[in-house]
Write a protein that holds these residues in place. Structure first.
Motif, short mmCIF file in Angstrom:
data_model
loop_
_atom_site.label_atom_id
_atom_site.label_comp_id
_atom_site.label_asym_id
_atom_site.label_seq_id
_atom_site.Cartn_x
_atom_site.Cartn_y
_atom_site.Cartn_z
N PRO A 47 7.93 61.14 9.51
CA PRO A 47 8.37 59.90 9.11
C PRO A 47 9.81 60.05 8.48
O PRO A 47 9.88 61.11 7.79
N GLY A 48 10.60 59.25 8.36
CA GLY A 48 11.59 59.19 7.26
C GLY A 48 12.70 58.27 8.26
O GLY A 48 12.70 58.56 8.90
N LEU A 49 13.54 58.82 7.59
CA LEU A 49 15.64 58.37 8.29
C LEU A 49 15.72 59.81 8.93
O LEU A 49 15.42 61.04 8.11
N LYS A 50 15.94 59.55 9.68
CA LYS A 50 16.48 60.67 10.90
C LYS A 50 18.28 60.51 10.20
O LYS A 50 19.10 60.25 11.78
N ILE A 51 18.97 61.47 10.31
CA ILE A 51 20.11 61.74 9.87
C ILE A 51 20.60 63.71 10.13
O ILE A 51 20.01 64.13 9.87
N SER A 52 21.42 63.80 10.68
CA SER A 52 22.13 64.38 11.47
C SER A 52 23.05 65.18 9.95
O SER A 52 23.20 65.21 8.70
N PRO A 53 23.10 66.80 10.20
CA PRO A 53 23.25 67.63 9.54
C PRO A 53 24.93 67.24 9.01
O PRO A 53 24.73 67.24 7.79
N ASN A 54 25.41 67.07 9.49
CA ASN A 54 26.90 66.39 9.96
C ASN A 54 26.96 65.26 9.08
O ASN A 54 27.38 64.75 7.59
N VAL A 55 26.01 64.17 9.20
CA VAL A 55 26.05 62.72 8.13
C VAL A 55 26.08 63.79 6.53
O VAL A 55 26.32 62.95 5.93
N VAL A 56 25.37 64.59 6.54
CA VAL A 56 24.43 64.84 5.11
C VAL A 56 25.69 66.19 4.25
O VAL A 56 25.58 65.47 3.44
N LEU A 57 26.41 66.44 5.20
CA LEU A 57 27.90 66.91 4.89
C LEU A 57 28.86 66.18 4.07
O LEU A 57 29.35 66.07 3.53
N ILE A 58 29.09 64.93 5.07
CA ILE A 58 29.91 64.38 4.84
C ILE A 58 29.61 63.30 3.73
O ILE A 58 30.31 62.69 2.85
N MET A 59 28.71 62.66 3.41
CA MET A 59 28.14 62.15 2.25
C MET A 59 28.11 62.42 0.90
O MET A 59 28.89 62.44 0.17
N SER A 60 27.43 64.10 0.74
CA SER A 60 28.33 64.71 -0.10
C SER A 60 29.12 65.18 -0.68
O SER A 60 29.32 65.20 -1.94
N ILE A 61 29.99 65.96 0.66
CA ILE A 61 32.05 65.73 -0.15
C ILE A 61 31.95 64.77 -0.67
O ILE A 61 32.86 64.53 -1.38
N GLY A 62 31.62 63.33 -0.04
CA GLY A 62 32.40 61.62 -0.23
C GLY A 62 31.41 61.23 -1.51
O GLY A 62 31.76 61.33 -2.34
N PHE A 63 30.59 62.27 -2.44
CA PHE A 63 30.26 61.84 -3.29
C PHE A 63 30.76 63.11 -4.48
O PHE A 63 31.05 62.35 -5.90
N ILE A 64 30.98 63.58 -3.79
CA ILE A 64 31.97 64.89 -4.62
C ILE A 64 33.18 64.35 -5.24
O ILE A 64 33.54 65.02 -6.57
N ALA A 65 34.28 63.64 -4.16
CA ALA A 65 34.73 62.97 -4.24
C ALA A 65 35.40 62.13 -4.96
O ALA A 65 35.75 61.89 -6.11
N PHE A 66 33.93 61.47 -5.13
CA PHE A 66 34.09 59.98 -6.22
C PHE A 66 34.38 60.26 -7.40
O PHE A 66 34.17 60.12 -8.24
#
Length: 83
Positions: A47-66
């Motif tokens: 159950p839940g969202l299907k997110i690839s590891p690449n998307v998680v990596l990009i989102m975390s790098i984006g958060f750090i940059a923000f």
């Protein structure tokens, strides 16, 4: 032959069989085995969202940059307020 404190019973003996029965973990239920729990993350039925590891990596790098940009803006704003 005398068994030491942590020595395992001889292979094939009744004591070894009983020991193996006690060590088996149940899969499913509230306690569930760790392997069964981990495998649920990689099935299509999970159950839940299907997110690839690449998307998680990009989102975390984006958060750090923000957060870094917010820190820089805060420093610049503080310097301008003092002047």
């Amino acid at each position: 032959m005398v068994l030491g404190g942590g020595a395992a019973p001889p292979r094939g003996s009744a004591a070894a069989t009983a020991s193996m029965r006690r060590r088996k973990t149940t899969s499913g239920g509230a306690s569930g085995g760790a392997a069964g729990t981990m495998l649920q993350f990689y099935t299509d039925d999970a159950p839940g969202l299907k997110i690839s590891p690449n998307v998680v990596l990009i989102m975390s790098i984006g958060f750090i940059a923000f957060v870094a940009v917010l820190h820089v803006m805060g420093k610049l704003y503080f310097v301008r307020r003092e002047a």
